[in-house]
Write an enzyme that holds these catalytic residues in place. Sequence first.
Site, mmCIF file in Angstrom:
data_model
loop_
_atom_site.group_PDB
_atom_site.id
_atom_site.type_symbol
_atom_site.label_atom_id
_atom_site.label_comp_id
_atom_site.label_asym_id
_atom_site.label_seq_id
_atom_site.Cartn_x
_atom_site.Cartn_y
_atom_site.Cartn_z
ATOM 1 N N PRO A 45 -37.770 -124.739 -50.108
ATOM 2 C CA PRO A 45 -36.603 -123.921 -50.268
ATOM 3 C C PRO A 45 -36.604 -122.478 -49.703
ATOM 4 O O PRO A 45 -37.755 -122.002 -49.828
ATOM 5 C CB PRO A 45 -36.703 -123.615 -51.891
ATOM 6 C CG PRO A 45 -37.743 -124.376 -52.194
ATOM 7 C CD PRO A 45 -38.495 -124.948 -51.185
ATOM 8 N N GLU A 46 -35.590 -121.954 -48.924
ATOM 9 C CA GLU A 46 -35.521 -120.826 -48.371
ATOM 10 C C GLU A 46 -34.432 -120.165 -48.976
ATOM 11 O O GLU A 46 -33.879 -120.510 -50.086
ATOM 12 C CB GLU A 46 -35.040 -121.064 -47.087
ATOM 13 C CG GLU A 46 -36.158 -121.868 -46.047
ATOM 14 C CD GLU A 46 -35.799 -122.041 -44.549
ATOM 15 O OE1 GLU A 46 -35.014 -121.091 -43.979
ATOM 16 O OE2 GLU A 46 -35.990 -123.030 -44.030
ATOM 17 N N LYS A 103 -37.518 -115.056 -51.415
ATOM 18 C CA LYS A 103 -37.784 -116.390 -51.866
ATOM 19 C C LYS A 103 -38.206 -116.634 -53.326
ATOM 20 O O LYS A 103 -38.634 -117.827 -53.808
ATOM 21 C CB LYS A 103 -38.544 -117.585 -50.902
ATOM 22 C CG LYS A 103 -38.275 -117.495 -49.508
ATOM 23 C CD LYS A 103 -39.280 -118.533 -48.752
ATOM 24 C CE LYS A 103 -38.999 -118.092 -47.193
ATOM 25 N NZ LYS A 103 -39.973 -118.959 -46.444
ATOM 26 N N ARG A 105 -45.578 -124.294 -36.280
ATOM 27 C CA ARG A 105 -44.252 -124.920 -37.016
ATOM 28 C C ARG A 105 -43.495 -125.735 -36.171
ATOM 29 O O ARG A 105 -43.209 -125.310 -35.282
ATOM 30 C CB ARG A 105 -43.396 -123.657 -37.763
ATOM 31 C CG ARG A 105 -44.162 -122.625 -38.499
ATOM 32 C CD ARG A 105 -44.911 -123.220 -39.804
ATOM 33 N NE ARG A 105 -43.923 -123.814 -40.494
ATOM 34 C CZ ARG A 105 -43.124 -123.257 -41.683
ATOM 35 N NH1 ARG A 105 -43.629 -121.768 -41.912
ATOM 36 N NH2 ARG A 105 -42.127 -123.689 -42.554
#
Length: 268
Positions: free
Chosen positions: A2-3, A58, A258
Amino acid sequence: MPELPEVETVKETLKGLVLGSKIDHVSIIYPSIIEGDRDVFCNALNGKVITDIKRRGKYLIFEAEDTAFYSHLRMEGKYFVQDINEPLIKHTHVVFHLSDGRDLRYNDVRKFGRMALIDKDDDYKIFRGLGPEPFSPDFNHAYVKEHLAKIKRPIKTILLEQDFVAGIGNIYADEILFRVKVDPRREALSITDEEIDLLIEATSEILRKAIEKGGTTIRSYTSSLGVTGRFQNELGIHTKEVCPICGNKVMKIKVGGRGTYFCPSCQK
Ligand SMILES: [Zn+2]
């Protein structure tokens, strides 16, 4: 993971479900989710009304009268609001029993999420190391220019650093750079004035749109299905094979470890 838009959606949804509800008591099933003393955590919240739910980067911030705690969902954390009699599903780690017969249940398959009491009186000093919120006036040209000025690491990596701007994760970083037409591997200091303006605009636009979509999707969910914070619709580049602008093949590479998607034709 979740961002910002997903956490915002979770926050808004939970506000609609549990704001004003009283926490009767807290059950901790998997202790490592809670940082600090678990008894202190439970005792601080027992009998308190959930007075507000906020977000910073976040982090979710639950305020309960004179006390507060943060909840970071990390990879897979999610909340369910369910009747107290509904059996607990697997991976439920913390349960806030509400006095109205419902539970606010925290579920986390990977167990990476964390919660901790935070001091309401010190204006949440713990979050001071975080960069500005992407929608805040503090995230402006002068700030971005100064921050990037001496950094040779890739711009994608910097976008992910929470002390630069709070709330952006891997997916939206790719989306933002695609919109700005910047190669994610470029040295941060090479970003031009014009690109800085585009970056600020794109960040705010993309996140706002994602929040809108998250909100739309989540309204069709009933409380017992839970609030997962995984509503990353309408992606332009992340996980795509073909660039929606030029039709060329999207490249998948690693930037700072990433997984990164970009279009070598559109992004320079
Ligand atoms: Zn392209």
